[in-house]
Design a protein around this motif. Structure first.
Motif, mmCIF file in Angstrom:
data_model
loop_
_atom_site.group_PDB
_atom_site.id
_atom_site.type_symbol
_atom_site.label_atom_id
_atom_site.label_comp_id
_atom_site.label_asym_id
_atom_site.label_seq_id
_atom_site.Cartn_x
_atom_site.Cartn_y
_atom_site.Cartn_z
ATOM 1 N N VAL A 88 0.825 -1.200 0.000
ATOM 2 C CA VAL A 88 0.000 0.000 0.000
ATOM 3 C C VAL A 88 0.864 1.256 0.000
ATOM 4 C CG1 VAL A 88 -1.637 1.345 1.401
ATOM 5 C CG2 VAL A 88 -2.027 -1.092 1.023
ATOM 6 N N ASP A 89 2.023 1.208 0.660
ATOM 7 C CA ASP A 89 2.905 2.381 0.687
ATOM 8 C C ASP A 89 3.924 2.379 -0.448
ATOM 9 O OD1 ASP A 89 4.043 0.182 2.001
ATOM 10 O OD2 ASP A 89 5.221 1.403 3.372
ATOM 11 N N GLY A 90 3.684 1.569 -1.481
ATOM 12 C CA GLY A 90 4.472 1.649 -2.705
ATOM 13 C C GLY A 90 5.779 0.895 -2.723
ATOM 14 N N VAL A 91 6.050 0.099 -1.691
ATOM 15 C CA VAL A 91 7.304 -0.668 -1.652
ATOM 16 C C VAL A 91 7.216 -1.835 -2.629
ATOM 17 C CG1 VAL A 91 8.793 -2.117 -0.210
ATOM 18 C CG2 VAL A 91 7.814 -0.017 0.723
ATOM 19 N N MET A 92 8.304 -2.063 -3.361
ATOM 20 C CA MET A 92 8.375 -3.188 -4.287
ATOM 21 C C MET A 92 9.482 -4.168 -3.920
ATOM 22 S SD MET A 92 10.426 -1.695 -7.616
ATOM 23 C CE MET A 92 10.498 -3.332 -8.325
ATOM 24 N N GLN A 93 10.330 -3.829 -2.972
ATOM 25 C CA GLN A 93 11.533 -4.608 -2.682
ATOM 26 C C GLN A 93 11.232 -5.854 -1.846
ATOM 27 O OE1 GLN A 93 14.636 -2.442 -0.635
ATOM 28 N NE2 GLN A 93 16.220 -3.877 -1.287
ATOM 29 N N ASP A 94 11.862 -6.949 -2.222
ATOM 30 C CA ASP A 94 11.866 -8.203 -1.473
ATOM 31 C C ASP A 94 10.467 -8.730 -1.155
ATOM 32 O OD1 ASP A 94 13.095 -10.375 -0.377
ATOM 33 O OD2 ASP A 94 13.662 -9.390 1.498
ATOM 34 N N VAL A 147 -0.903 -4.270 2.871
ATOM 35 C CA VAL A 147 0.073 -4.172 3.948
ATOM 36 C C VAL A 147 0.899 -2.909 3.749
ATOM 37 C CG1 VAL A 147 1.722 -5.620 2.650
ATOM 38 C CG2 VAL A 147 1.984 -5.365 5.121
ATOM 39 N N VAL A 148 1.231 -2.232 4.827
ATOM 40 C CA VAL A 148 2.173 -1.117 4.815
ATOM 41 C C VAL A 148 3.506 -1.675 5.291
ATOM 42 C CG1 VAL A 148 2.769 1.133 5.805
ATOM 43 C CG2 VAL A 148 0.387 0.612 5.219
ATOM 44 N N VAL A 149 4.479 -1.748 4.392
ATOM 45 C CA VAL A 149 5.766 -2.367 4.707
ATOM 46 C C VAL A 149 6.627 -1.427 5.556
ATOM 47 C CG1 VAL A 149 7.880 -3.337 3.715
ATOM 48 C CG2 VAL A 149 5.672 -3.821 2.661
ATOM 49 N N GLY A 150 6.640 -0.142 5.196
ATOM 50 C CA GLY A 150 7.344 0.839 6.013
ATOM 51 C C GLY A 150 8.822 0.991 5.730
ATOM 52 N N ALA A 151 9.392 0.137 4.877
ATOM 53 C CA ALA A 151 10.817 0.227 4.534
ATOM 54 C C ALA A 151 11.040 -0.493 3.221
ATOM 55 C CB ALA A 151 11.682 -0.396 5.626
ATOM 56 N N GLY A 152 12.085 -0.087 2.499
ATOM 57 C CA GLY A 152 12.409 -0.742 1.241
ATOM 58 C C GLY A 152 12.257 0.189 0.056
#
Length: 218
Positions: free
Chosen positions: A36-42, A174-179
């Motif tokens: 949801v927060d735009g993270v694509m990593q891992d 999900v909001v990953v918050g890092a990456g």
């Protein structure tokens, strides 16, 4: 269900010489797991970030079918260096576990945008120099539809050059918050056309965007 890769009229471009005729061209589709927060990593959890593997709880047969249909409608993979290196290390050992999907992944040709790699395996061919220009040449082959996984820098480059025909975002709840983010603060505005939306029972929103009508045809 959203509009799929093999179900629409093939892309065409207008020939620049002689009578005006439409010449079929290949398509480029990017399929991206994002939070949801735009993270694509891992997304699969290979240790790149501490909170990797954030797609796992939401994987189900519905998403698997959408991904399988897209892969089998494609002729080759188009990848950035980092994604290529991760895939080339993992997928050859996954045929027993993943079956026909892994067999397709392993046998189809790959084109890899890299300035540094010299020794490529896994049916891979390097793309050097003017990446956008070389990809535009690949796209002129009407029998070659290209699929991108991951490869954020490559996706952004092709989007800016009008070379990306379809962008599939699989937005996980999900909001990953890092990456690393799929889209950074560089680049210019690009309008897209909504082609289809599918919501899985696990809460993943699969959104298919196409190049906006009237956009450049490479």
């Amino acid at each position: 269900m959203g509009t799929h890769h093999g179900c629409r009229r093939p892309n065409t471009r207008v020939s620049g010489t002689g009578p005006s005729v439409e010449v079929p061209v290949g398509k480029i589709v990017a399929a991206e797991y994002v939070s949801v927060d735009g993270v694509m990593q891992d997304p699969g959890g290979v240790g790149e970030i501490e909170v990797g593997g954030w797609t796992g709880p939401y994987w189900n047969d519905e998403l698997a079918k959408l991904q399988t249909d897209l892969l089998f409608a494609s002729d080759a993979l188009l990848l950035g260096r980092v994604t290529y290196e991760g895939f080339a290390a993992a997928w050859p050992d996954m045929e027993h576990e993943e079956g026909p999907f892994a067999d397709k992944m392993n046998t189809m040709p790959k084109y890899v945008a890299s300035r540094t790699l010299t020794d490529m395996k896994w049916n891979a061919t390097p793309i050097r120099g003017d990446v956008a220009g070389e990809v535009a040449k690949l796209k002129r082959d009407p029998g070659q539809n290209l699929l991108i996984y991951g490869s954020g820098s490559l996706v952004r480059l092709l989007l800016q050059h009008g070379l990306l025909d379809q962008l599939r975002l699989m937005v996980h709840p999900v909001v990953v918050g890092a990456g690393k983010l799929l889209f950074t603060e560089t680049g210019s505005k690009k309008e897209l056309h909504l082609a289809g939306v599918t919501a899985t029972s696990a809460g993943v929103l699969v959104v298919d965007y196409q190049k906006a009508p009237g956009g450049p045809q490479k």
